[in-house]
Scaffold this active site. Sequence first.
Site: not given
Ligand code: S3P
Length: 436
Positions: A23, A125, A170, A320, A347, A351
């Site tokens: 991230s 998605r 999110s 995750d 996802k 999942r």
């Molecule tokens: C992420 C946020 C999460 C996570 C993804 C990475 C990010 O998704 O599942 O693997 O880097 O902002 P959401 O926050 O959209 O659920």
Amino acid sequence: MTTVTFRPADAVAGTVAVPPDKSITHRAILLAALSDRRVVIDKPLQSDDTGATLAAARALGAGVEGGIGDGRVVVTGRGVRGLVPPPVIDCMNAGTLMRLVAGILVGQRPGEVTVLDGDDSLRRRPMRRIADPLVAMGAAVTPTGEGTPPVAVRPGLPLHGMVHELPVASAQVKSCVLLAGLNAEGETWVREPVPSRDHTERMLRASGVDVMERDGMVGIAGPVAGLALPDLGVPGDFSSAAFAIVAGVLRGDPAVTVTGVNLNPGRTGLLAVLARMGADVVVHPGPDVAGEPSGDVVARRGGILQATEVTGDEVPSMVDELPLVGLLGALAAGTTVVRGAQELRVKESDRIRTVVELLRAVGADAEERDDGFAVRGQMSLPGGEVHSHGDHRLAMLGALAGIASQSGVTVHGMEAAAVSYPTFTDDMHGLGAVTA
Ligand code: S3P
């Protein structure tokens, strides 16, 4: 396709420096591309997903020195409104890239329409969750009739700020809207039912942007004058560390130590769940890295794990890691239940379905629910054969199930791990796991 069998291990032990955070790497590259300076990013995650983001930065006209595998990349930004939208950006498997770059593109000067596309998994998605708020801000963002990629994004329309209420937390959607807010007239605010990871907010603040907070919302007053992301080093990814930590909880003797892990509280919900289950996990806080808390985590096999319930409020901080809760539940006393986790259905794979399928395939007693799953613990796991469905976290879940099983688990599609943790199998070998 790569098939690997993970043999049962009586004990695993050692020290792992897990790969850099996915991230944070995505965000560092993208905010560097928007910056008015040359930004050195030390230890970016070398993975398929982050390679796609570096290629996107280059396609947008940012200067890029070095490749994602070089241990260091230097990105020279073109300013917050200075990127040049290319005809296509291939986001590969990376939902984070697609959602964040859409928020960036809408704020660029008039130019070509950019089509955001990706692999088969990304093409399934949901993207209306970004298209709707961006359109409400004045942008032209068009996914397919099903609301999925490819997504056409037209830059150059005037944007105006607004208050966007997310029905489901999110970080990707929040970040998309805030990034659009950088180039919108007036204030852009986002409210989430439960706060999600705040890497974007931290990095924007470090870049000199005033990220506001009010009444549980986070906001930006646009258009901002510019961004100057300082040079940074990327800390270890908690979501990758989680696999080594759970290996330690299940088989760590004397211990598995994970060093230099990002400990952003928006990411570490699994630690609270492990504590409730009675796991022997100790956190040693270290210095901040890239404006984020970080430290080492030591995990040992202790007494019998106790089942637990994970509720919707906890989901964003461990979204995750929920597949791992399923595996822990299969080896705990009692029934472990995950609720309020509908997000898992959208996802890299569905999942809820794929985790339950995997757990059953290795002999666990697991049941699918609309918003999560239930696993009746039976303290031991026979083993079996599973498929990753091209989902990195499923591949690694199968591997851990094998290590903790009685007869081993064969994982088809192990190469998917490269999306976030290319050295996963090597690191498991380093801890003493045996594969065939
Ligand atoms: C992420 C946020 C999460 C996570 C993804 C990475 C990010 O998704 O599942 O693997 O880097 O902002 P959401 O926050 O959209 O659920």
